[in-house]
Scaffold this active site. Structure first.
Site, PDB file in Angstrom:
ATOM      1  CG  ASP A  13      -1.878  -1.193   1.212  1.00 32.40           C
ATOM      2  OD1 ASP A  13      -2.242  -1.660   0.113  1.00 32.40           O
ATOM      3  OD2 ASP A  13      -2.199  -1.681   2.312  1.00 32.40           O
ATOM      4  CE  LYS A  16       2.381  -2.546  -4.313  1.00 30.63           C
ATOM      5  NZ  LYS A  16       2.024  -2.177  -2.941  1.00 30.63           N
ATOM      6  N   GLY A  40      -4.647  -4.443  -3.543  1.00 27.69           N
ATOM      7  CA  GLY A  40      -5.661  -3.419  -3.806  1.00 27.69           C
ATOM      8  C   GLY A  40      -4.916  -2.215  -4.328  1.00 27.69           C
ATOM      9  CG  HIS A  41      -2.359  -2.474  -6.981  1.00 27.54           C
ATOM     10  ND1 HIS A  41      -1.544  -3.143  -7.842  1.00 27.54           N
ATOM     11  CD2 HIS A  41      -1.944  -2.811  -5.733  1.00 27.54           C
ATOM     12  CE1 HIS A  41      -0.673  -3.876  -7.139  1.00 27.54           C
ATOM     13  NE2 HIS A  41      -0.909  -3.687  -5.869  1.00 27.54           N
ATOM     14  CD  GLN A 225       0.706  -9.020  -2.495  1.00 24.49           C
ATOM     15  OE1 GLN A 225       1.381  -9.663  -3.258  1.00 24.49           O
ATOM     16  NE2 GLN A 225      -0.557  -8.765  -2.735  1.00 24.49           N
TER      17      GLN A 225
HETATM   18  P1  GDP Z   1      -0.754   0.211  -3.576  1.00 23.23           P
HETATM   19  O1  GDP Z   1      -1.333  -1.064  -3.071  1.00 23.23           O
HETATM   20  O2  GDP Z   1       0.707   0.330  -3.261  1.00 23.23           O
HETATM   21  O3  GDP Z   1      -1.043   0.471  -5.019  1.00 23.23           O
HETATM   22  O4  GDP Z   1      -1.461   1.371  -2.729  1.00 23.23           O
HETATM   23  P2  GDP Z   1      -3.031   1.493  -2.382  1.00 23.23           P
HETATM   24  O5  GDP Z   1      -3.749   1.928  -3.587  1.00 23.23           O
HETATM   25  O6  GDP Z   1      -3.506   0.275  -1.676  1.00 23.23           O
HETATM   26  O7  GDP Z   1      -2.977   2.596  -1.269  1.00 23.23           O
HETATM   27  C1  GDP Z   1      -2.438   3.875  -1.500  1.00 23.23           C
HETATM   28  C2  GDP Z   1      -3.535   4.900  -1.169  1.00 23.23           C
HETATM   29  O8  GDP Z   1      -2.957   6.193  -1.087  1.00 23.23           O
HETATM   30  C3  GDP Z   1      -4.593   4.999  -2.254  1.00 23.23           C
HETATM   31  O9  GDP Z   1      -5.796   5.348  -1.664  1.00 23.23           O
HETATM   32  C4  GDP Z   1      -4.075   6.144  -3.145  1.00 23.23           C
HETATM   33  O10 GDP Z   1      -5.122   6.804  -3.830  1.00 23.23           O
HETATM   34  C5  GDP Z   1      -3.458   7.036  -2.111  1.00 23.23           C
HETATM   35  N1  GDP Z   1      -2.296   7.823  -2.559  1.00 23.23           N
HETATM   36  C6  GDP Z   1      -1.303   7.467  -3.425  1.00 23.23           C
HETATM   37  N2  GDP Z   1      -0.362   8.431  -3.468  1.00 23.23           N
HETATM   38  C7  GDP Z   1      -0.767   9.401  -2.623  1.00 23.23           C
HETATM   39  C8  GDP Z   1      -0.203  10.650  -2.216  1.00 23.23           C
HETATM   40  O11 GDP Z   1       0.867  11.046  -2.625  1.00 23.23           O
HETATM   41  N3  GDP Z   1      -0.917  11.372  -1.296  1.00 23.23           N
HETATM   42  C9  GDP Z   1      -2.117  10.962  -0.790  1.00 23.23           C
HETATM   43  N4  GDP Z   1      -2.727  11.746   0.096  1.00 23.23           N
HETATM   44  N5  GDP Z   1      -2.672   9.798  -1.168  1.00 23.23           N
HETATM   45  C10 GDP Z   1      -2.000   9.019  -2.056  1.00 23.23           C
HETATM   46  P1  IMO Z   2      -0.947  -4.279  -2.164  1.00 21.77           P
HETATM   47  O1  IMO Z   2      -0.506  -4.850  -3.478  1.00 21.77           O
HETATM   48  C1  IMO Z   2      -0.992  -4.638   2.184  1.00 21.77           C
HETATM   49  C2  IMO Z   2      -1.070  -8.695   3.817  1.00 21.77           C
HETATM   50  C3  IMO Z   2      -2.328  -9.107   4.570  1.00 21.77           C
HETATM   51  C4  IMO Z   2      -1.713 -10.046   5.595  1.00 21.77           C
HETATM   52  C5  IMO Z   2      -0.620 -10.752   4.794  1.00 21.77           C
HETATM   53  C6  IMO Z   2      -1.035 -12.107   4.229  1.00 21.77           C
HETATM   54  O2  IMO Z   2      -2.239  -3.575  -2.197  1.00 21.77           O
HETATM   55  O3  IMO Z   2       0.149  -3.486  -1.533  1.00 21.77           O
HETATM   56  P2  IMO Z   2      -2.632 -12.813   2.206  1.00 21.77           P
HETATM   57  O4  IMO Z   2      -4.068 -12.535   1.958  1.00 21.77           O
HETATM   58  O5  IMO Z   2      -1.709 -12.299   1.152  1.00 21.77           O
HETATM   59  O6  IMO Z   2      -2.345 -14.244   2.530  1.00 21.77           O
HETATM   60  O7  IMO Z   2      -2.297 -12.001   3.569  1.00 21.77           O
HETATM   61  O8  IMO Z   2      -0.300  -9.884   3.730  1.00 21.77           O
HETATM   62  N1  IMO Z   2      -1.296  -8.200   2.441  1.00 21.77           N
HETATM   63  C7  IMO Z   2      -1.212  -6.908   2.096  1.00 21.77           C
HETATM   64  N2  IMO Z   2      -1.022  -5.803   2.855  1.00 21.77           N
HETATM   65  N3  IMO Z   2      -1.099  -4.535   0.846  1.00 21.77           N
HETATM   66  C8  IMO Z   2      -1.257  -5.636   0.075  1.00 21.77           C
HETATM   67  O9  IMO Z   2      -1.226  -5.596  -1.274  1.00 21.77           O
HETATM   68  C9  IMO Z   2      -1.373  -6.890   0.700  1.00 21.77           C
HETATM   69  N4  IMO Z   2      -1.561  -8.154   0.253  1.00 21.77           N
HETATM   70  C10 IMO Z   2      -1.498  -8.934   1.331  1.00 21.77           C
HETATM   71  O10 IMO Z   2      -2.944  -7.995   5.185  1.00 21.77           O
HETATM   72  O11 IMO Z   2      -1.082  -9.314   6.610  1.00 21.77           O
HETATM   73 MG    MG Z   3      -2.866  -1.685  -1.786  1.00 21.18          MG
END
Ligand code: GDP
Ligand code: IMO
Ligand code: MG
Length: 429
Positions: A13, A16, A40-41, A225
């Site tokens: 998270d 990416k 979750g991207h 991840q």
């Molecule tokens: P990922 O799994 O690494 O792709 O990240 P996620 O999408 O799960 O979580 C990142 C969250 O931060 C999302 O809700 C994005 O919309 C948000 N986000 C990404 N870059 C920024 C930033 O620079 N500032 C803020 N405030 N939010 C951001």
């Molecule tokens: P993105 O790509 C954050 C965490 C789960 C748990 C552990 C194992 O959005 O960054 P699993 O369901 O993979 O067997 O769970 O890994 N986890 C993540 N945490 N971002 C993710 O993906 C994750 N994918 C799995 O919360 O701790």
């Molecule tokens: Mg994510």
């Protein structure tokens, strides 16, 4: 831009998807290579929010080809849901979205094992996403998995499905001490219906990637991840079930190492973690609550609140080493605005000893005390900054401190908000 792999340097998270979406403009083929719908991207473009679990985040950009590689474990029903959502948003995936025939499938019985296994662990549960990821990878290495390409021959699919189903039934009954209430016939009936829709997506994608590269197309590998969720190098057993580091891009896409020229590490300006496991710089006070509220730190897959804490340079240095990171992308810097001081963990103390290194096992990691540098914060909102020179001097100082603590690796991007446009390009590659 040369071929690049994008990886998370923390516990996922990091933002990416936002960076992948931004860099898609300069690439031609975007490839997911590991993980599954545990990811979750999130990408936000002109106020429209897309959350991808399986489809690569590059899909929003017209004309770009997106591939779900062989290293991914694919929940086909989730995949089709994402395709439908994209179509509803007016985005056509026709002819530019593929799934590797070698990708293993996550089937409903994998989710049942995941849930039963978590509840049988009680207090020591991992806190998985419940998406069946671990059990699907376990079947893959146990050689009882079902692959996307098996859908071509319905009889073979059914045979493999039934063997996997029987094995899952045994596991769930053993773990859970409860009946296994999935209906085999009903699931097969569902798959027989979606099969026709899925077949056009299933290809031998390693040939496609090889030919694309030879034709001069630029490849962008989308990691899921983060480094410390890697099944080998992460905080085992509180990890996911795949290798999340850059090396996995080769096996999970079916390319050789020379097909990757750069590794971009995505670094959140602070640290978050979802699920259980040690987290030395975690903040359980009002500052942690502030980071969660301002940063909207709730899981994109499960909606769970993310645990929040200060930036940990020991982790990011280890991530640079493990992934061969050549550039960093610093995200969510805007979330720190308003803090009078910001802490950065420079090294650890374990049992009274100072160390700059990540401890070799989780038992030691649980005993770590972080040692901090205190850096002055900035008051001003930075979410409207367009250029590096627009940032307040304290924010520039924070970026420089991170760079110094992280082997001097330059930042390619500084992100100051979730929108595609809230991106400052710092250094080219
Ligand atoms: P990922 O799994 O690494 O792709 O990240 P996620 O999408 O799960 O979580 C990142 C969250 O931060 C999302 O809700 C994005 O919309 C948000 N986000 C990404 N870059 C920024 C930033 O620079 N500032 C803020 N405030 N939010 C951001
Ligand atoms: P993105 O790509 C954050 C965490 C789960 C748990 C552990 C194992 O959005 O960054 P699993 O369901 O993979 O067997 O769970 O890994 N986890 C993540 N945490 N971002 C993710 O993906 C994750 N994918 C799995 O919360 O701790
Ligand atoms: Mg994510």
């Amino acid at each position: 831009m040369p071929n690049a792999v994008i990886v998370g340097t923390q516990w996922g998270d990091e933002g990416k998807a936002k960076v992948i979406d931004y860099l898609t403009e300069k690439s031609d083929v975007i490839i997911r290579f590991q993980g599954g719908s545990n990811a979750g991207h999130t990408v936000i473009v002109d106020g429209h929010k897309f959350v991808f679990h399986l489809v690569p985040s590059g899909i929003i950009t017209p004309g770009k080809v997106c591939i779900v590689g062989n290293g991914v474990v694919v929940d086909m029903e989730q995949f089709l849901k994402e395709v439908d959502d994209l179509m509803e948003s007016g985005i056509s995936v026709e002819g530019r979205l593929m799934i590797s025939n070698l990708a293993h499938l996550v089937l409903p019985y994998h989710k049942a094992i995941d849930q039963a296994s978590e509840s049988s662990r009680g207090e020591s549960r991992i806190g998985t996403t419940g998406r069946g990821i671990g059990p699907a990878y376990a079947d893959k290495v146990s050689r009882i998995g079902v692959r996307a390409g098996d859908l071509y021959e319905w009889d073979i699919f059914c045979e493999k499905f039934k063997a996997g189903f029987a094995s899952a039934k045994q596991k769930v009954e053993l773990l859970h001490n409860a009946p296994f209430d999935l209906n085999e016939e009903e699931i097969l009936e569902r798959y027989s219906k979606i099969r026709e829709r899925l077949l056009p997506f299933i290809k031998d994608t390693s040939y496609y990637i090889f030919d694309a590269e030879r034709a001069g197309k630029k490849l962008l590998f989308e990691g899921a991840q983060g480094t410390f969720l890697d099944v080998d190098h992460g905080t085992y057993p509180y990890v996911t079930s795949s290798n999340t580091i850059s090396g996995s891009a080769c096996t999970g896409a079916g390319v050789g190492p020379l097909s990757i020229n750069h590794c971009i590490g995505i670094v959140k300006a602070y640290t978050t973690r979802v699920g259980n496991g040690p987290f030395p710089t975690e903040l359980t006070d009002s500052t942690g609550d502030m980071l969660r509220d301002v940063g909207k730190e709730f899981g994109s897959t499960t909606g769970r609140p993310r645990r929040c804490g200060w930036f940990d340079a020991v982790m990011v240095r280890k991530a640079i080493q493990l992934n061969g990171i050549s550039r960093l992308a610093l995200t969510k810097l805007d979330v720190l605005s308003g803090l009078s001081e910001i802490k950065v963990c420079t090294h650890y103390e374990i049992d009274g000893w100072r160390t700059d290194q990540f401890p070799p096992n989780t038992q030691q990691y649980e005993r770590v005390t972080p040692v901090y540098n205190i850096i002055p914060g900035w008051k001003r909102d930075i979410s409207g900054c367009k250029k590096f020179s627009d940032l307040p001097s304290e924010a520039v100082n924070y970026i420089k401190q991170i760079r110094e603590l992280c082997y001097g690796i330059p930042a390619l991007i500084v992100s100051v908000g979730p929108e595609r446009s809230q991106t400052i390009e710092v250094d080219g590659i």
